[in-house]
Scaffold this motif. Structure first.
Motif, PDB file in Angstrom:
ATOM      1  N   GLN A 181       0.809  -1.211   0.000  1.00 43.00           N
ATOM      2  CA  GLN A 181       0.000   0.000   0.000  1.00 43.00           C
ATOM      3  C   GLN A 181       0.847   1.269   0.000  1.00 43.00           C
ATOM      4  N   LEU A 182       0.329   2.292  -0.664  1.00 40.06           N
ATOM      5  CA  LEU A 182       0.877   3.642  -0.632  1.00 40.06           C
ATOM      6  C   LEU A 182      -0.221   4.593  -1.073  1.00 40.06           C
ATOM      7  N   VAL A 183       0.058   5.879  -0.949  1.00 37.53           N
ATOM      8  CA  VAL A 183      -0.903   6.889  -1.398  1.00 37.53           C
ATOM      9  C   VAL A 183      -0.305   7.655  -2.566  1.00 37.53           C
ATOM     10  N   LEU A 184      -1.064   7.779  -3.641  1.00 40.15           N
ATOM     11  CA  LEU A 184      -0.684   8.657  -4.745  1.00 40.15           C
ATOM     12  C   LEU A 184      -1.237  10.038  -4.414  1.00 40.15           C
ATOM     13  N   SER A 185      -0.349  10.972  -4.090  1.00 45.30           N
ATOM     14  CA  SER A 185      -0.748  12.247  -3.491  1.00 45.30           C
ATOM     15  C   SER A 185      -0.508  13.424  -4.424  1.00 45.30           C
ATOM     16  N   ARG A 186      -1.285  14.470  -4.209  1.00 45.41           N
ATOM     17  CA  ARG A 186      -1.073  15.761  -4.858  1.00 45.41           C
ATOM     18  C   ARG A 186      -1.418  16.856  -3.853  1.00 45.41           C
ATOM     19  N   PHE A 187      -0.803  18.009  -4.030  1.00 47.73           N
ATOM     20  CA  PHE A 187      -1.139  19.170  -3.218  1.00 47.73           C
ATOM     21  C   PHE A 187      -2.048  20.100  -4.003  1.00 47.73           C
ATOM     22  N   LEU A 188      -3.120  20.528  -3.356  1.00 48.48           N
ATOM     23  CA  LEU A 188      -4.084  21.450  -3.953  1.00 48.48           C
ATOM     24  C   LEU A 188      -3.851  22.840  -3.371  1.00 48.48           C
ATOM     25  N   ILE A 189      -3.592  23.815  -4.248  1.00 47.96           N
ATOM     26  CA  ILE A 189      -3.302  25.184  -3.833  1.00 47.96           C
ATOM     27  C   ILE A 189      -4.498  26.075  -4.142  1.00 47.96           C
ATOM     28  N   THR A 190      -5.136  26.607  -3.124  1.00 51.06           N
ATOM     29  CA  THR A 190      -6.264  27.515  -3.342  1.00 51.06           C
ATOM     30  C   THR A 190      -5.777  28.928  -3.614  1.00 51.06           C
ATOM     31  N   HIS A 191      -4.903  29.444  -2.739  1.00 49.07           N
ATOM     32  CA  HIS A 191      -4.345  30.788  -2.920  1.00 49.07           C
ATOM     33  C   HIS A 191      -2.821  30.729  -3.044  1.00 49.07           C
ATOM     34  N   CYS A 192      -2.159  30.158  -2.046  1.00 49.30           N
ATOM     35  CA  CYS A 192      -0.703  30.045  -2.062  1.00 49.30           C
ATOM     36  C   CYS A 192      -0.293  28.776  -1.320  1.00 49.30           C
ATOM     37  N   VAL A 193       1.010  28.493  -1.289  1.00 43.77           N
ATOM     38  CA  VAL A 193       1.470  27.247  -0.676  1.00 43.77           C
ATOM     39  C   VAL A 193       1.150  27.172   0.814  1.00 43.77           C
ATOM     40  N   ALA A 194       0.908  28.332   1.437  1.00 41.80           N
ATOM     41  CA  ALA A 194       0.582  28.328   2.868  1.00 41.80           C
ATOM     42  C   ALA A 194      -0.734  27.616   3.143  1.00 41.80           C
ATOM     43  N   ASP A 195      -1.653  27.601   2.161  1.00 43.02           N
ATOM     44  CA  ASP A 195      -2.949  26.946   2.386  1.00 43.02           C
ATOM     45  C   ASP A 195      -3.032  25.599   1.650  1.00 43.02           C
ATOM     46  N   ALA A 196      -1.879  25.057   1.279  1.00 44.00           N
ATOM     47  CA  ALA A 196      -1.863  23.796   0.533  1.00 44.00           C
ATOM     48  C   ALA A 196      -2.564  22.684   1.307  1.00 44.00           C
TER      49      ALA A 196
END
Length: 307
Positions: free
Chosen positions: A228-243
């Motif tokens: 098992q593992l997770v295929l991950s992505r980061f979602l940015i709404t405004h900037c990396v601070a709210d990732a």
């Protein structure tokens, strides 16, 4: 004529900020800090800094005066003309301005990785994520009037690295979701990843058994099975601070040999599992390969135009 070193330093700082923003636009690094929808604002800021730089140039050389214009009988001058002696307060002010310039020019942007996922909560976050918006009301249930899955949408849904629109109309968004609902092979490109992920997470069983193709970086957590593992992505709404982290728990026999933060492209079958008492999707991977980190590693929400 008198050369004013402090005014020259201020002009240099203004020019440096303009140059740094221009450099980030030119290299594409800006999207590793902010959502692309704010690019026009940063472009405006770069131009504004340049204009202020030219204005500041006129203050570097000044005509020597016999007396100080602020020497009045009743009060003393309290504002800084840039020719006063350096103090700790002034040095601190310059340091605050110079520090982001040094880091911006000398340090490459660091892409968020699995260590950040772990700090944000990892699977505890993924297993408790809820869809923020309910399914659109009033969707026509007549198959004859629904979007034909074989008919291309206005915005192509392929794996090419295109610059997608920042906003879509409600009708375009509805067609996007209809395409997902009627697809047996789900292509999770960067444009559709966020809305498709929300729809699949909202009603996992509806998409069970469908083929899915996606890319992401590997995240592993204590307690996972070897496969098992997770295929991950980061979602940015405004900037990396709210990732925020989004991704799919995945299973395949070679998972133990794949290191964290490795980017892979995978194809598999959607299934349903339970983690932490919550039902969530899982991908049974059938084909996969390692890939290089994308030039644009982050995802961004699809904004719906308010008419």
């Amino acid at each position: 004529m008198k050369f004013n070193f402090q005014q020259a330093a201020r002009a240099l700082i203004l020019f440096a900020f303009s140059a740094m923003l221009f450099k980030m636009h030119y290299t594409g690094d800006l999207t590793k800090y902010i959502n692309p929808k704010y690019e026009s604002l940063s472009q405006s800021a770069s131009i504004l800094f340049l204009i202020l730089f030219f204005i500041q140039l006129t203050r570097i050389w000044t005509v020597k005066e016999q007396g100080h214009h602020c020497h009045h009988a009743d009060h003393a001058c309290t504002h800084d003309h840039g020719d006063s002696t350096f103090s700790i307060k002034k040095l601190l002010s310059y340091g605050i301005l110079i520090f982001p310039l040094i880091t911006g020019f000398l340090l490459p942007p660091k892409v968020l990785d699995a260590s950040i996922v772990d700090k944000k909560g990892g699977m505890a976050i993924l297993s408790n994520q809820k869809q923020s918006a309910q399914k659109n009301e009033g969707t026509n249930s007549d198959p004859a009037e629904q979007a034909d899955p074989s008919e291309p949408l206005e915005h192509s849904i392929d794996q090419s690295n295109l610059d997608f629109p920042e906003e879509v109309s409600q009708d375009e968004y509805d067609k996007l979701i209809q395409k997902l609902e009627q697809s047996t092979n789900i292509e999770m490109n960067d444009y559709v990843f966020s809305p498709y992920y929300e729809e699949i997470s909202f009603d996992v069983n509806r998409y069970k058994g469908r083929n899915i193709t996606l890319t992401g970086f590997v995240y592993k957590e204590e307690g996972f099975e070897q496969n098992q593992l997770v295929l991950s992505r980061f979602l940015i709404t405004h900037c990396v601070a709210d990732a925020s982290i989004i991704g799919f728990l995945s299973e395949f026999s070679e998972a133990a040999s794949v290191e964290e933060d490795t980017w892979i492209e995978a194809t598999g079958v959607l299934d349903v599992t339970t983690y932490g008492g919550n039902e969530l999707p899982i991908i049974k991977i059938t084909h996969w390969k390692k890939i290089s980190e994308p030039a644009k590693p982050y995802l961004y929400p699809v904004n719906i135009k308010i008419l």
